[in-house]
Scaffold this active site. Structure first.
Site, PDB file in Angstrom:
ATOM      1  N   HIS A  10      -2.463   1.064   6.868  1.00  0.00           N
ATOM      2  CA  HIS A  10      -2.810   1.048   5.450  1.00  0.00           C
ATOM      3  C   HIS A  10      -3.010   2.482   4.976  1.00  0.00           C
ATOM      4  O   HIS A  10      -3.553   3.319   5.695  1.00  0.00           O
ATOM      5  CB  HIS A  10      -4.094   0.248   5.219  1.00  0.00           C
ATOM      6  CG  HIS A  10      -4.405   0.041   3.770  1.00  0.00           C
ATOM      7  ND1 HIS A  10      -3.722  -0.865   2.981  1.00  0.00           N
ATOM      8  CD2 HIS A  10      -5.315   0.629   2.962  1.00  0.00           C
ATOM      9  CE1 HIS A  10      -4.205  -0.827   1.747  1.00  0.00           C
ATOM     10  NE2 HIS A  10      -5.174   0.073   1.712  1.00  0.00           N
TER      11      HIS A  10
ATOM     12  N   CYS B 251       0.811  -1.220   0.000  1.00  0.00           N
ATOM     13  CA  CYS B 251       0.000   0.000   0.000  1.00  0.00           C
ATOM     14  C   CYS B 251       0.847   1.275   0.000  1.00  0.00           C
ATOM     15  O   CYS B 251       0.658   2.159  -0.829  1.00  0.00           O
ATOM     16  CB  CYS B 251      -0.992   0.003   1.154  1.00  0.00           C
ATOM     17  SG  CYS B 251      -0.260   0.086   2.807  1.00  0.00           S
TER      18      CYS B 251
ATOM     19  N   ASN C 141      -5.743   1.875  -4.187  1.00  0.00           N
ATOM     20  CA  ASN C 141      -4.804   1.333  -3.208  1.00  0.00           C
ATOM     21  C   ASN C 141      -4.197   0.042  -3.733  1.00  0.00           C
ATOM     22  O   ASN C 141      -4.565  -0.449  -4.794  1.00  0.00           O
ATOM     23  CB  ASN C 141      -5.500   1.097  -1.876  1.00  0.00           C
ATOM     24  CG  ASN C 141      -6.321  -0.172  -1.816  1.00  0.00           C
ATOM     25  OD1 ASN C 141      -6.278  -0.886  -0.827  1.00  0.00           O
ATOM     26  ND2 ASN C 141      -7.088  -0.502  -2.852  1.00  0.00           N
TER      27      ASN C 141
END
Length: 150
Positions: free
Chosen positions: A111, A61, A123
């Site tokens: 994240h 990510c 993402n």
């Protein structure tokens, strides 16, 4: 005396216009690098997830975000946690804003994703690689801890 006053007035006006133009350039530059970062991220749709990955052969990510902003001319830290210490916290999202997620509201971010507009987020996730989800997604929404504008 009048000449000195007029010269001072002219200089003040010139400086004011220069500072205004500088502010506008900065806003335009920000819009440009956000647009470029989004474009780079989108060009990597479908790239597989790779833990620690920071290239089009595989992204995690934060690797996707760091890579995308880097290609747009902005250097970011390596991890979601460190990225969270940058930028300005925002509540109204604009394209290019970074969205941060954690296992629970008290946790530090684990994240990071990028808002692309119209409720859509890009993402790299371990389940889908580089892909989209929406801000109302039932998995991500309860994990959301904040957004930052870089």
């Amino acid at each position: 005396m009048l000449k000195k006053f007029i010269a001072t007035l002219a200089m003040t006006a010139t400086l004011s216009m220069g500072f205004t133009a500088m502010g506008e350039t900065t806003q335009a530059e920000a819009a440009t690098y956000h647009t470029k970062a989004i474009s780079v991220a989108k060009s990597n749709l479908g790239v597989p997830y790779r833990w620690g990955g920071m290239s089009p052969s595989g992204f995690d990510c934060s690797g996707l975000i760091k890579y995308s902003f880097g290609k747009a001319g902005k250097s970011l830290p390596r991890t979601a946690r460190d990225m969270y210490t940058r930028g300005t916290r925002v509540s109204s999202l604009k394209a290019g804003d970074l969205l941060f997620y954690a296992p629970n509201k008290a946790s530090r971010p684990t994240h990071v994703a990028m808002y692309v507009g119209s409720g859509k987020v890009i993402n790299s996730s371990s389940s889908k690689g580089v892909s989209y989800f929406y801000t109302k997604n039932s998995y991500w929404k309860p994990k959301f801890i904040g957004a930052k504008r870089i």
